[in-house]
Design a protein around this motif. Sequence first.
Motif, PDB file in Angstrom:
ATOM      1  N   ALA A 247     -13.281  -9.212  43.511  1.00 26.95           N
ATOM      2  CA  ALA A 247     -12.669 -10.488  43.869  1.00 26.95           C
ATOM      3  C   ALA A 247     -11.355 -10.645  43.120  1.00 26.95           C
ATOM      4  N   VAL A 248     -10.358 -11.187  43.805  1.00 20.96           N
ATOM      5  CA  VAL A 248      -9.080 -11.452  43.145  1.00 20.96           C
ATOM      6  C   VAL A 248      -9.294 -12.527  42.086  1.00 20.96           C
ATOM      7  N   ALA A 249      -8.806 -12.270  40.890  1.00 21.73           N
ATOM      8  CA  ALA A 249      -8.944 -13.247  39.807  1.00 21.73           C
ATOM      9  C   ALA A 249      -7.595 -13.371  39.116  1.00 21.73           C
ATOM     10  N   GLU A 250      -7.582 -14.006  37.969  1.00 25.75           N
ATOM     11  CA  GLU A 250      -6.358 -14.037  37.177  1.00 25.75           C
ATOM     12  C   GLU A 250      -5.885 -12.601  36.953  1.00 25.75           C
ATOM     13  N   PRO A 251      -4.549 -12.373  36.976  1.00 23.67           N
ATOM     14  CA  PRO A 251      -4.051 -10.996  36.839  1.00 23.67           C
ATOM     15  C   PRO A 251      -4.628 -10.257  35.636  1.00 23.67           C
ATOM     16  N   GLY A 252      -4.687 -10.908  34.481  1.00 26.55           N
ATOM     17  CA  GLY A 252      -5.233 -10.240  33.297  1.00 26.55           C
ATOM     18  C   GLY A 252      -6.688  -9.854  33.473  1.00 26.55           C
ATOM     19  N   LEU A 253      -7.442 -10.703  34.171  1.00 27.02           N
ATOM     20  CA  LEU A 253      -8.856 -10.415  34.412  1.00 27.02           C
ATOM     21  C   LEU A 253      -9.012  -9.253  35.382  1.00 27.02           C
ATOM     22  N   LEU A 254      -8.183  -9.200  36.402  1.00 26.03           N
ATOM     23  CA  LEU A 254      -8.220  -8.076  37.344  1.00 26.03           C
ATOM     24  C   LEU A 254      -7.897  -6.772  36.628  1.00 26.03           C
ATOM     25  N   GLU A 255      -6.895  -6.801  35.764  1.00 23.81           N
ATOM     26  CA  GLU A 255      -6.534  -5.600  35.002  1.00 23.81           C
ATOM     27  C   GLU A 255      -7.688  -5.137  34.125  1.00 23.81           C
ATOM     28  N   ALA A 256      -8.389  -6.099  33.500  1.00 23.49           N
ATOM     29  CA  ALA A 256      -9.531  -5.738  32.651  1.00 23.49           C
ATOM     30  C   ALA A 256     -10.616  -5.060  33.487  1.00 23.49           C
ATOM     31  N   GLN A 257     -10.855  -5.576  34.705  1.00 24.80           N
ATOM     32  CA  GLN A 257     -11.851  -4.960  35.576  1.00 24.80           C
ATOM     33  C   GLN A 257     -11.438  -3.544  35.979  1.00 24.80           C
TER      34      GLN A 257
END
Length: 444
Positions: A247-257
Amino acid sequence: MSDAPLYKNHVLMLSQSFFIKDNQAELLLHAHKYDFDIVFFTEVCEFVMAVANDEGDGLYVIDLDTLHNMQADMQDGRRTLMLGELLQRLPGDHSYVYLQSARQGGRFLLQQRLVDSHCLAYAEKPIANDVFVDKLFNLFVQKKRGDLVRMVVLGEVDGLDDAALLQERLEVVRHADAQTLHMRVKELRPDLVLVTDTEYARTDAIVRVLQKNIEADPVREITLLQRHPDTALTRRALADGFDTVLAVAEPGLLEAQLVNRANKIRINKDLIGKDRATGLLNKVGLQRKAQDLIRRAALEGRPLAFGIIDIDKFKTINDTWGHYFGDIVIKRLSLTLAPQLGEWDLLSRFGGEEFVVVFWDCTLEQGHARLDAMRQAFRAIPFEVARGDLRHFSFSGGVAAYPEHKSENELFLRADAMLYEAKQGGRNQVCTEPAGRCRVAMAH
């Protein structure tokens, strides 16, 4: 006299009670066979200072029974050192290996506190000398920086920080055309393909085309990036062959995933493509990387040197001193070869006592010289087969060159033929075949 350290790696160890079955001398004997030293400390302040001043890439081991022993010393006027105080004193820019008793190991809150306190690993005592040293060797191997993971992104993903991901060894390659994505994937061989839901809605055959290619990498993950929750779309994507849906999330959260996915992919690649004993590429891992390197050499017009190494009289080593000692010889050879590689060179334990090295941007003459330097370095290592009994071992090698030989298979067969010449010529030498003749670097 050289100022270079006798051993390439070192362990700093805080322990007031010698917990190993035998004794320090026996532990050091095993460690030295693996080319690392152990420095023992009995005082926390000295240990902390040594860790803080250590500029190398050592391992730092703490026996938690040190705390118990310090409590027992209170009658001599020494203050009890609590675990929290010890953890506070330890330099925070290092990771630690904690040793504990089985009783301590059964306390979950203690394990939680350790893993939250710069823990590289923990282990339970008692543990035999040879097992403990082998585990430390494996930690040295694991501390090496992981391979680069490549990700191709199809579609617009706002806010994705390519530079930050590259710092985590995840390279991002952006691609705009869904109908040429399969060609880009064939060219780059990425480990991760990220497709936005917009692109998937436009061309729903994308993932089927990628997955059905007979050359598709079984480790590669194809991920759908979903901007809005849509259960029907998720079901269809998984049925079409997507491995995961993010799922698209905050950019930093997507990067962590994405970094977490990359780490999992890296582990899976290691399981498939790396030798568990040495951490080097195995036959499968070498094949893929060598093919990629040959493809790159063709594009850039660079030469390659392909070398095969075989430890001399290895069966005699095993028969005389045992298979355990033979494994030590193999690991010491891997430690000798690895530091002499360039950034784009390849090194593989191809099987048993046989190794393959591929030198990037290297002519046949240069490859011969580099492999022969490795041979001399290995020949110079003293192996203590028994206390006070030192022996030296050797390897033979053969070298072939690209573009004289075009494919990985041709290079292997030519280098293997040169290895045979080296063995037949007396061993402990390296053979090449420039201008149709065999050049031999005679044994020292």
